[in-house]
Design an enzyme around this catalytic site. Sequence first.
Site, PDB file in Angstrom:
ATOM      1  CB  CYS A   1      -2.595   7.476  -1.636  1.00  0.00           C
ATOM      2  SG  CYS A   1      -1.671   9.176  -1.487  1.00  0.00           S
TER       3      CYS A   1
ATOM      4  CG  HIS B   1      -3.475   4.780  -6.942  1.00  0.00           C
ATOM      5  ND1 HIS B   1      -4.280   5.431  -5.865  1.00  0.00           N
ATOM      6  CD2 HIS B   1      -2.332   5.623  -6.581  1.00  0.00           C
ATOM      7  CE1 HIS B   1      -3.661   6.251  -5.080  1.00  0.00           C
ATOM      8  NE2 HIS B   1      -2.364   6.410  -5.469  1.00  0.00           N
TER       9      HIS B   1
ATOM     10  CE  LYS C   1      -6.163   8.864  -6.700  1.00  0.00           C
ATOM     11  NZ  LYS C   1      -6.931   7.457  -6.815  1.00  0.00           N
TER      12      LYS C   1
ATOM     13  CG  HIS D   1      -4.778  11.752  -4.863  1.00  0.00           C
ATOM     14  ND1 HIS D   1      -5.302  10.720  -3.919  1.00  0.00           N
ATOM     15  CD2 HIS D   1      -3.505  11.185  -5.108  1.00  0.00           C
ATOM     16  CE1 HIS D   1      -4.409   9.875  -3.892  1.00  0.00           C
ATOM     17  NE2 HIS D   1      -3.288  10.257  -4.391  1.00  0.00           N
TER      18      HIS D   1
ATOM     19  CG  PHE E   1      -1.073   1.554  -6.063  1.00  0.00           C
ATOM     20  CD1 PHE E   1      -1.342   0.216  -5.214  1.00  0.00           C
ATOM     21  CD2 PHE E   1      -1.087   1.375  -7.581  1.00  0.00           C
ATOM     22  CE1 PHE E   1      -1.811  -0.863  -5.923  1.00  0.00           C
ATOM     23  CE2 PHE E   1      -1.426   0.464  -8.035  1.00  0.00           C
ATOM     24  CZ  PHE E   1      -1.952  -0.668  -7.265  1.00  0.00           C
TER      25      PHE E   1
ATOM     26  CG  PHE F   1       4.165   9.815  -0.973  1.00  0.00           C
ATOM     27  CD1 PHE F   1       4.525   9.909  -2.468  1.00  0.00           C
ATOM     28  CD2 PHE F   1       5.008  10.490  -0.315  1.00  0.00           C
ATOM     29  CE1 PHE F   1       5.796  10.498  -2.837  1.00  0.00           C
ATOM     30  CE2 PHE F   1       6.115  10.898  -0.573  1.00  0.00           C
ATOM     31  CZ  PHE F   1       6.238  11.495  -1.840  1.00  0.00           C
TER      32      PHE F   1
END
Length: 739
Positions: free
Chosen positions: A483, A622, A654, A659, A716, A718
């Site tokens: 991401c 984020h 978001k 996302h 940020f 995964f």
Amino acid sequence: MSSVHVTGVGLMTPLGTSISDISSALAEARVVCRIPDGPEGLFIPSPRVATLPGSFDPSSIVRRRKDLKLMARSNVLALSAARSALEQAGIAEDSAALIDAGLFVAVGREPGDPDDVLPALAASRDESDPTEIDLGRLATAGTREMNPVSSIKTLPNMSHAHVAMHLGIMGVGMTTCAGPGAGLVALAEGISALIDGRASLALVGATDARTSFPDRISAAREDDVDFVSEAAVFLVIETETAMLARGGRSLGLAESWLDAEADEVVVSALGACGAARTLTALAITRCRTDAPEMIRPLLTSPRRSRTSPRSRVAITGIGLRTPLGRSFDEFKRRLLSGESAVGPIRAFDASAFPTRLACEISDHDLEHLPPELAEAFRGLDDRKGELALAAALDALRDHGEALPAGAALTYGTGLSSVSRRELCADALPYVDAAGRFDYERFASHPPARPHQAPRRHDVDRPMALLRAHLGLSGPYTGHFSACAAGAAAIGHAADQVRRGEVEVALAGAADSMIHPFGLLPFILLGAASPNSDPKKAARPFDKHRDGFVMGEAGVFFVLEREDRARAAGRRIYGYVLGHGTSADAHNVTAPHPEGAGAERAMRRALADAGLRPEHVDYINAHGTGTPLNDVVEAGAIARVFGLGSSMPPTSSCKAQLGHAIAAAGALELAACLAAFDGGHLPPNPHTTEVDARIDIHLVGREAKALMPAVIASNSFGFGGQNATLVLGHAGRSDTGMSQ
């Protein structure tokens, strides 16, 4: 001015894991190739495979057995090579120097283990048509047969995540994939990080394992290779100052490696090992050639010519494919009005799925592309590739001038998950009721062309087509930091312009996971919201948040030096003032509980821009809306920017855009430019009751009237890769930049 030296090399290859063993194998023209064991090899013997010597024991490298369950083969090879490189350099794994070390990794695509998917396919077969998947059955019986851990293994940035986590590395870095030469891209960026002072020590490597059944079939269909293989290489590189301070030894000037060529005999002997091939072959060649005189005189390498590290990089073109429109003015209007694109999934019948909402793009089709590009994508189900090309071409039209041939191209994208059509064509007809694959039938009745794979899974293919279409010959870099990929790609492009390596760059990202096998992993991992109310399914920072809603996007920008843009009279949307990256070094599925990596990314971005926290007027978070992320990110924001009235307002887009995974950072950069142009900060429209643990200054449910001079945007990823961009208003001179 300190030069950069190679001080350690770690190798994991089918020829051996030490230079002496590899040299012996090469001298004897010995490479151990075999036909795979079991029915796979019996019925599909070609191509053969070459793997590491049988003495290699991954359990001796990965000390916690539970970690092995989360690691793909290439991840294990990467960690093994990294540890070997540190050992040769004389750096202890628990060295304090590793905390701030850079980590630059080149990877290939992880195809996943077919055995993880086959039981779900068998349970999901349509009873009335055995060549089709019944989505209702997939959402119930099929989902129960899927292993959520399997989706983690397929993420391209997991090698970076595991090396960082096991070695405690939290410094700057990147994950890249650009074909066999990707390792050289990683090496070049590692050297630049040391020269620019962002690190004094870095691990640079490449890893790939191309021996799985899907990879062998892809090789047989497309590459016509004799054998597929696996390999990993890592280099320890250090500034001369750091090396001398700890008493290290030089194996050569790192920049000289970029100009060297690998021995063709070595390249051939390694076989088709994907992204690891070029750098591994080069390391073997250099180490064998230089073995008698490995300790070189400490000569200072001439620093590469570059512009001032504080030169402003202007954004002079925008191309958008988003759930809130495809023109900047429409996108800005709808975003700042608080409109949300959350709605029922239309891409497939999701009525039986626990998650039935998404943020989809309604006005995109292949006809938006030039005919030759549209034709290249017909039948491939590669929506993110289509979105990428459409957005990139729109950005160039908005820029108003053809790119020079030497322009840079950077692209952030994500996992090329398997499509429903692909499974129905390439797998389902050969799976029996027990979930076993019938290799004999597959070998005697292969799927008819055109095959979905491997063209659809070549994630760099859209950019290869774009480069050919535009006549570009400059540097290309693909970013795969989950991401954080979009933000990382844009930050990297800005660096290339700022360093004077290119005059102009085309940078962006694209992703689209709104399809059954794209959405299911996030459902299984508990990250996707099950809420059926569009106003409650995506609500970052809310007390009752329960996950994110999937989005999709293609977003590209043209970046160039400010003086070049002004001389041409182009519209400047804003500036990329700086960026920062980091690794969590904590866990592959959860953020660092104290937000240490997120905090480092934000602080590094501010330092890179020459700014202090008080110069920032707005933070685009984020803000995924998952229970863990929002609390952790809010804590990191509070530590960087302080509490009280001086804290800049924060929001997450978001709730409006969903996302967009790998494209999130690029999409949210567009939202920041909308804030600059519209004089308002994007709202938090679905946040009605703020979590008591979140103590930051949040924008309300409506856009806040404010003309920001500086914005920080967080992404940020995964696996613990983080990126922050710092952006400046085009019409404001009060950005506080250090000159």
